[in-house]
Structure formats: C-alpha cells, structure tokens
Design an enzyme around this catalytic site. Structure first.
Site, mmCIF file in Angstrom:
data_model
loop_
_atom_site.group_PDB
_atom_site.id
_atom_site.type_symbol
_atom_site.label_atom_id
_atom_site.label_comp_id
_atom_site.label_asym_id
_atom_site.label_seq_id
_atom_site.Cartn_x
_atom_site.Cartn_y
_atom_site.Cartn_z
ATOM 1 N N TYR A 12 -1.477 -2.543 8.241
ATOM 2 C CA TYR A 12 -1.947 -2.043 6.939
ATOM 3 C C TYR A 12 -3.452 -1.789 6.980
ATOM 4 O O TYR A 12 -3.929 -0.723 6.592
ATOM 5 C CB TYR A 12 -1.599 -3.059 5.847
ATOM 6 N N SER A 69 -7.879 1.340 0.361
ATOM 7 C CA SER A 69 -7.837 -0.084 0.011
ATOM 8 C C SER A 69 -9.158 -0.725 0.442
ATOM 9 O O SER A 69 -9.825 -0.208 1.350
ATOM 10 C CB SER A 69 -6.683 -0.764 0.738
HETATM 11 N N1 LIG Z 1 -1.221 -3.119 -5.131
HETATM 12 C C1 LIG Z 1 -2.365 -3.398 -4.514
HETATM 13 O O1 LIG Z 1 -2.896 -4.532 -4.575
HETATM 14 C C2 LIG Z 1 -3.077 -2.334 -3.739
HETATM 15 C C3 LIG Z 1 -4.355 -2.624 -3.260
HETATM 16 C C4 LIG Z 1 -5.043 -1.660 -2.537
HETATM 17 C C5 LIG Z 1 -4.460 -0.425 -2.318
HETATM 18 N N2 LIG Z 1 -3.215 -0.164 -2.785
HETATM 19 C C6 LIG Z 1 -2.641 1.161 -2.512
HETATM 20 O O2 LIG Z 1 -2.229 1.756 -3.711
HETATM 21 C C7 LIG Z 1 -1.158 2.668 -3.450
HETATM 22 C C8 LIG Z 1 -0.014 2.378 -4.410
HETATM 23 O O3 LIG Z 1 0.466 1.089 -4.128
HETATM 24 P P1 LIG Z 1 1.228 0.189 -5.194
HETATM 25 O O4 LIG Z 1 0.662 -1.159 -5.100
HETATM 26 O O5 LIG Z 1 1.302 0.862 -6.506
HETATM 27 O O6 LIG Z 1 2.658 0.116 -4.490
HETATM 28 P P2 LIG Z 1 4.140 0.464 -4.953
HETATM 29 O O7 LIG Z 1 4.394 0.011 -6.329
HETATM 30 O O8 LIG Z 1 5.011 -0.003 -3.856
HETATM 31 O O9 LIG Z 1 4.117 2.060 -4.973
HETATM 32 C C9 LIG Z 1 4.080 2.797 -3.814
HETATM 33 C C10 LIG Z 1 4.404 4.238 -4.175
HETATM 34 O O10 LIG Z 1 4.329 5.031 -2.985
HETATM 35 C C11 LIG Z 1 5.549 5.756 -2.863
HETATM 36 N N3 LIG Z 1 5.864 5.925 -1.460
HETATM 37 C C12 LIG Z 1 5.879 4.990 -0.478
HETATM 38 N N4 LIG Z 1 6.242 5.531 0.678
HETATM 39 C C13 LIG Z 1 6.451 6.847 0.436
HETATM 40 C C14 LIG Z 1 6.867 7.951 1.217
HETATM 41 N N5 LIG Z 1 7.133 7.815 2.521
HETATM 42 N N6 LIG Z 1 6.986 9.155 0.628
HETATM 43 C C15 LIG Z 1 6.726 9.318 -0.687
HETATM 44 N N7 LIG Z 1 6.344 8.319 -1.480
HETATM 45 C C16 LIG Z 1 6.223 7.111 -0.935
HETATM 46 C C17 LIG Z 1 6.593 4.928 -3.591
HETATM 47 O O11 LIG Z 1 7.607 5.768 -4.078
HETATM 48 P P3 LIG Z 1 9.128 5.799 -3.570
HETATM 49 O O12 LIG Z 1 9.521 4.415 -3.204
HETATM 50 O O13 LIG Z 1 9.863 6.405 -4.727
HETATM 51 O O14 LIG Z 1 9.080 6.718 -2.421
HETATM 52 C C18 LIG Z 1 5.782 4.405 -4.766
HETATM 53 O O15 LIG Z 1 5.729 5.358 -5.795
HETATM 54 C C19 LIG Z 1 -0.797 2.468 -1.976
HETATM 55 O O16 LIG Z 1 -1.426 3.465 -1.204
HETATM 56 C C20 LIG Z 1 -1.387 1.106 -1.653
HETATM 57 O O17 LIG Z 1 -1.701 0.948 -0.288
HETATM 58 C C21 LIG Z 1 -2.512 -1.080 -3.488
#
Ligand SMILES: NC(=O)c1ccc[n+]([C@@H]2O[C@H](COP(=O)([O-])OP(=O)(O)OC[C@H]3O[C@@H](n4cnc5c(N)ncnc54)[C@H](OP(=O)(O)O)[C@@H]3O)[C@@H](O)[C@H]2O)c1
Length: 262
Positions: free
Chosen positions: A157, A144
């Site tokens: 985070y 991130s």
């Molecule tokens: N959205 C943003 O603005 C943003 C910005 C910077 C970075 N990111 C990063 O991008 C990545 C994806 O985030 P997102 O925004 O797409 O969030 P999201 O929609 O909440 O997706 C998170 C994913 O991670 C999986 N996950 C979480 N904990 C897990 C665990 N213990 N074991 C296996 N799978 C797990 C969830 O699957 P299940 O619930 O099915 O386990 C889901 O598929 C993350 O690393 C986040 O930090 C996001």
C-alpha cells in the site's frame, strides 16, 4: 492556481461506490454539480443516479481494465465538457511478511497506481477540450499520507501511494503549461469499509463525510496539496524528518507491537 467547484461543474469521480468517494459524490450532487460516477458495483452507482437522474451518469468500470475504461471514455465524451476528474478508486492490502506474497503487492500497485494512471489517460483528452474552451480543468488524485513513515505491513500500500504522489507531482509539472492543474489529496485515517478491516489503533480517525468536506474545501481554495487531519499529517511529517536510525527503531518497534496484537 484556480479554485474549483465554486460553480456548477462537470466531475468524473472514481471509487464513488463507498467510503470517501461515496461521501464526495453525495456532497457534490447536493451542491448541484454534474457527475459521472465510476466503481465496480452497479447497484451502488444506480443508487447515486437516483439522487439526481438528470445530473448523474453511471459509468461502471474496473479501473484496471482497459476495455471497461474505454466505455467510461465514451460516457465522458457524451458530456458537454469535463472540468475535474477526481481519481479516488483504491485498495489497501497488508502484507504478512512471514508469508511474503508478491501478488498482494502487485494488486495494491495495479489498482492504486495503474488504475489511476489509466484513468488519467482517459480523462486528459476531455480536460484538454475544456481548456480549449478557455475554462479551468484539473485532475485530483487521492493518495495517502501513510507512506510518509515506514509502517510495517504496508510494503504494498505504502509503495503504491508513494509512487502515486510522485506521479501526481511530475504530472503537475508537465501539465502546467497547458493550464491543467493537478491536486494531490493525502488523507490520514478515515472511517470507511477500507479501514473497518484494520486491526490496529487509528489515531485521529475522521468520518468519510468530514474527509469529503475537507477535499471539496481544498479544491475550492485551489490548494494543490490537500492534507488532513492536520494533527495526524503534521505528526507524520515531524516523525518523517527524524534521523533515519531513529525512524528505523521506532518503525521496527511499532511493527513488532502490531504483529503481537494481531
Ligand atoms: N480510509 C482511509 O483512511 C484512507 C486514508 C488515506 C487514503 N485513502 C484512499 O482513499 C481512497 C478511497 O478509499 P476509502 O477508504 O473510501 O475505501 P473504500 O470505502 O474501500 O472505497 C474504495 C472505492 O474504490 C473503488 N475501487 C476499488 N478498486 C477498484 C477498481 N479496481 N476499479 C474501480 N473502482 C475500484 C471501490 O468501488 P467498487 O468496490 O465498487 O469497485 C470503492 O468505491 C483510496 O484511494 C484510499 O487509498 C483512504
């Protein structure tokens, strides 16, 4: 420095069940790649498998759980080879400092840092086998840009993503002589279930499918640091280079404003 995903590839993708990971999975499947998809929610994984049953394998696992990850290891071993591991699974929980909760910090670090580290451990033998066959191999870690500025409430985070960035860069140095490349993806705000919970303004928010497109384009171009959207990441870099006293005053003002809004 190689380009990845230019021809049909075998990819392991974690966090495939929602948000950025799901958008990535859908694009990669559409583009003809073979996938092993991981997340905790089996029904969402099954939905991805139906898109291309002959090219998509589901490997359900909590990435913080060793024995569940070992099961994924056997699915990866069944595959002909592994070209790319995209380690995207992550969580974000914000701290309320008036009720300081070390367990909340631990959960951010367990999932974002240790979940990724354990996944790297499972992916490496397969990536090494791919290299022995004379083919390019890589790990892409989704970090991130949030930790580039000390945002209030992001102690857990931000610390987890700062650690992940160092981990990725150090791993890149160590794996260079084996020819295994390490990509670090640093998104700004992306509209997903994770950010739908946020109660503060999210400048330059982009859609998950847009983020997935930028990640794939970065991997294809062989850019080891994939940062987007530029208007957000350049602003953060600029702010992060201000004198520390100025950063501290700005951060404290922003933290105060956010806690007044919530
Ligand atoms: N959205 C943003 O603005 C943003 C910005 C910077 C970075 N990111 C990063 O991008 C990545 C994806 O985030 P997102 O925004 O797409 O969030 P999201 O929609 O909440 O997706 C998170 C994913 O991670 C999986 N996950 C979480 N904990 C897990 C665990 N213990 N074991 C296996 N799978 C797990 C969830 O699957 P299940 O619930 O099915 O386990 C889901 O598929 C993350 O690393 C986040 O930090 C996001």
């Amino acid at each position: 420095m190689s380009g990845f995903l230019r021809s049909a590839s075998r990819v392991w993708l974690t966090g495939a069940t929602s948000g950025i990971g799901e958008a990535l999975a859908r694009r990669l499947i559409h583009d003809g790649h073979s996938l092993v998809v991981t997340g905790r929610r089996q029904s969402a994984l099954d939905e991805l498998v139906t898109l291309a049953p002959d090219r998509v394998d589901s490997a359900r696992a909590d990435t913080t759980n060793l024995s569940e990850l070992d099961q994924v290891g056997s699915t990866l071993a069944d595959a002909a080879s592994l070209d790319l591991a995209i380690l995207n699974a992550g969580t974000c929980e914000y701290l309320d400092v008036s009720q300081f909760d070390s367990e909340l910090i631990r959960r951010n670090i367990e999932t974002n840092v240790m979940g990724t580290v354990l996944s790297v451990e499972r992916a490496l033998p397969h990536l090494r086998r791919t290299r022995e066959l004379g083919r390019p191999a890589a790990v892409a870690i989704v970090g991130s840009s949030a930790w580039w500025f000390p945002f209030g409430r992001a102690e857990g985070y931000g610390a987890s993503k700062a650690a992940l960035a160092y981990f990725a860069q150090s791993l890149r140095a160590d794996l260079a002589r084996e020819g295994i490349e390490v990509f670090l993806v640093s998104p700004g705000f992306v509209k997903t279930p994770l950010t739908d919970r946020n109660d503060f303004p999210m400048p330059f928010l982009i859609e998950a499918d847009d983020a997935a497109g930028r990640i794939i384009a970065g991997l294809q171009k062989g850019h080891h640091s994939i940062e987007f959207p530029k208007r957000f990441t350049w602003t953060l870099r600029l702010l992060g280079n201000l004198p520390q006293g100025v950063i501290d005053r700005m951060a404290a003002r922003m933290a105060r404003n956010t806690s007044q809004e919530s």
